[in-house]
Scaffold this motif. Structure first.
Motif, short mmCIF file in Angstrom:
data_model
loop_
_atom_site.label_atom_id
_atom_site.label_comp_id
_atom_site.label_asym_id
_atom_site.label_seq_id
_atom_site.Cartn_x
_atom_site.Cartn_y
_atom_site.Cartn_z
N GLY A 1 0.88 6.99 -6.80
CA GLY A 1 -0.47 6.58 -6.41
C GLY A 1 -1.15 7.54 -5.47
O GLY A 1 -0.80 8.73 -5.38
N PHE A 2 -2.12 6.99 -4.73
CA PHE A 2 -2.90 7.72 -3.74
C PHE A 2 -2.53 7.20 -2.35
O PHE A 2 -2.06 6.06 -2.22
N ASN A 3 -2.76 8.00 -1.36
CA ASN A 3 -2.57 7.53 0.00
C ASN A 3 -3.63 6.48 0.31
O ASN A 3 -4.83 6.76 0.25
N THR A 4 -3.23 5.27 0.61
CA THR A 4 -4.20 4.19 0.82
C THR A 4 -4.12 3.57 2.20
O THR A 4 -4.91 2.68 2.52
N ILE B 1 6.33 14.93 -6.95
CA ILE B 1 6.45 14.35 -8.30
C ILE B 1 5.48 13.19 -8.42
O ILE B 1 5.58 12.21 -7.67
N GLY B 2 4.55 13.29 -9.36
CA GLY B 2 3.66 12.18 -9.66
C GLY B 2 4.13 11.48 -10.92
O GLY B 2 4.31 12.12 -11.96
N ILE B 3 4.38 10.17 -10.84
CA ILE B 3 4.87 9.45 -12.02
C ILE B 3 3.83 8.45 -12.48
O ILE B 3 3.08 7.87 -11.69
N GLY B 4 3.77 8.26 -13.79
CA GLY B 4 2.80 7.35 -14.38
C GLY B 4 1.82 8.11 -15.27
O GLY B 4 2.01 9.30 -15.56
N ARG B 5 0.77 7.42 -15.69
CA ARG B 5 -0.22 8.06 -16.57
C ARG B 5 -1.18 8.93 -15.75
O ARG B 5 -1.28 8.79 -14.54
N GLU B 6 -1.88 9.82 -16.45
CA GLU B 6 -2.88 10.67 -15.81
C GLU B 6 -3.90 9.81 -15.06
O GLU B 6 -4.38 8.80 -15.58
N GLY B 7 -4.20 10.20 -13.84
CA GLY B 7 -5.18 9.49 -13.05
C GLY B 7 -4.60 8.40 -12.18
O GLY B 7 -5.29 7.88 -11.29
N GLU B 8 -3.36 8.03 -12.43
CA GLU B 8 -2.75 6.97 -11.61
C GLU B 8 -2.28 7.51 -10.25
O GLU B 8 -2.15 6.74 -9.30
N PHE B 9 -1.97 8.79 -10.17
CA PHE B 9 -1.51 9.38 -8.90
C PHE B 9 -2.46 10.51 -8.50
O PHE B 9 -3.23 11.02 -9.32
N ASP B 10 -2.38 10.89 -7.24
CA ASP B 10 -3.31 11.87 -6.68
C ASP B 10 -2.83 13.29 -6.99
O ASP B 10 -2.16 13.93 -6.17
N GLU B 11 -3.18 13.75 -8.16
CA GLU B 11 -2.71 15.06 -8.61
C GLU B 11 -3.20 16.18 -7.69
O GLU B 11 -2.47 17.14 -7.43
N LYS C 1 0.82 -1.22 0.00
CA LYS C 1 0.00 0.00 0.00
C LYS C 1 0.86 1.27 0.00
O LYS C 1 2.08 1.20 -0.14
N THR C 2 0.18 2.42 0.21
CA THR C 2 0.89 3.71 0.08
C THR C 2 0.58 4.60 1.28
O THR C 2 -0.46 5.28 1.32
N ALA C 3 1.49 4.61 2.26
CA ALA C 3 1.33 5.46 3.45
C ALA C 3 2.06 6.79 3.22
O ALA C 3 3.02 7.13 3.90
N MET C 4 1.55 7.55 2.26
CA MET C 4 2.24 8.79 1.86
C MET C 4 2.21 9.84 2.97
O MET C 4 3.21 10.51 3.22
N TYR C 5 1.07 10.01 3.64
CA TYR C 5 0.98 11.05 4.67
C TYR C 5 1.86 10.69 5.88
O TYR C 5 2.44 11.58 6.51
#
Length: 302
Positions: free
Chosen positions: A191-194, A217-227, A161-165
């Protein structure tokens, strides 16, 4: 480093030398009222000549102010930078490199390591995050070790998962008592914080409290990361938000961040000066004194 503060004053010595061979003598002796006469021109012999020119040359040397200049390097705390790298499962997807497809995880490691090696003036550290966030390397000036640790990170090292915060909050704790003029976080995610325990508001307040600038920095295609969140982090912290969908763009982003923070990469070196003019001045005084005494004796004898 040995140098002179006013080297152009040696031109005066050149004038003396030229005049010694070209100027005509007008008076053989100068008489000083109420004092013993002090002849400037006496019968020439080797000792007279040596003392005269030694005195004159040392006098001009003293006027030119010889000095030893040294620079003391002080602790360089202009920047403290933390790289926050997403190592979640989604980072295993491939992105297009120049000649082949590589996973986003591999590309991120390579470019992050390259970025670390460029920041020779900064205190730099790395946090990775997946199911949880942890410090891969604390803030350090040991760039080689930090770069090597990043290159040796393995896929799945922190879960799926993604503990970004949580990673952002952990970064604020690491930078909390840091005395650097600029505190910077370079956050890279696809990605998104999950997951995690820290809400976005708490992470934003902590960043604001510590005056930490975020380059997101968001990497990948549009919509894949939490812009939306990445741009908010950059806006609130007066940083910048970037998007990359291939290796070339990601490399250009790291270069741009490197340039944007260059102006504050200065060493706080301090110069020390050791003045040496008193030594040639003393030699000049003794030489001219000896010259005067010899001239006086010669006049008395004559």
């Amino acid at each position: 480093m040995f140098t002179f503060e006013y080297p152009y004053l040696f031109l005066g010595l050149l004038v003396f030398i030229v005049c010694a061979f070209t100027c005509k003598e007008k008076h053989s002796t100068i008489y000083m009222p109420h004092l013993l006469s002090l002849p400037l021109h006496v019968k020439t012999n080797l000792l007279h000549t040596i003392l005269k020119w030694l005195g004159i040359s040392m006098l001009f040397t003293a006027l030119a102010s010889p000095v030893i200049q040294s620079k003391e390097e002080q602790l360089r705390l202009s920047h403290s930078i933390l790289l926050l790298l997403d190592v979640s499962e989604s980072m295993h997807k491939e992105m297009f490199d120049r000649t082949m497809m590589k996973s986003k995880f591999v590309l991120s490691k390579e470019l992050a390591a390259s970025f670390i090696e460029k920041r020779k003036m900064d205190n730099i550290g790395v946090i990775v995050f997946g199911d949880f966030a942890y410090v891969a390397t604390p803030l350090t000036y040991d760039y080689e070790s930090a770069s090597m640790i990043v290159q040796n990170l393995e896929e799945g090292i922190a879960g799926k998962k993604t503990a970004m915060y949580d990673a952002l909050f952990l970064a604020t704790r690491l930078l909390q008592n840091n005395s650097a003029k600029e505190k910077v976080v370079v956050l890279l995610t696809d990605g998104f914080n999950t997951t995690g325990n820290i809400p976005l508001d708490a992470a934003l307040r902590a960043l604001e409290s510590e005056k930490i600038k975020v380059y997101a920095i968001g990497i990948g295609r549009e919509g894949e990361f939490d812009e939306g969140v990445l741009s908010l982090l950059a806006q609130k912290s007066e940083g910048a938000f970037f998007k990359a969908n291939n290796a070339k763009t990601l490399e250009e982003i790291y270069t741009k961040i490197d340039v944007m923070e260059q102006s504050l990469q200065h060493s706080s070196g301090k110069y020390h000066y050791q003045y040496l003019y008193m030594y040639p001045l003393l030699i000049a005084f003794l030489a001219l004194l000896g010259y005067g005494k010899l001239a006086f004796r010669q006049n008395v004898c004559n």
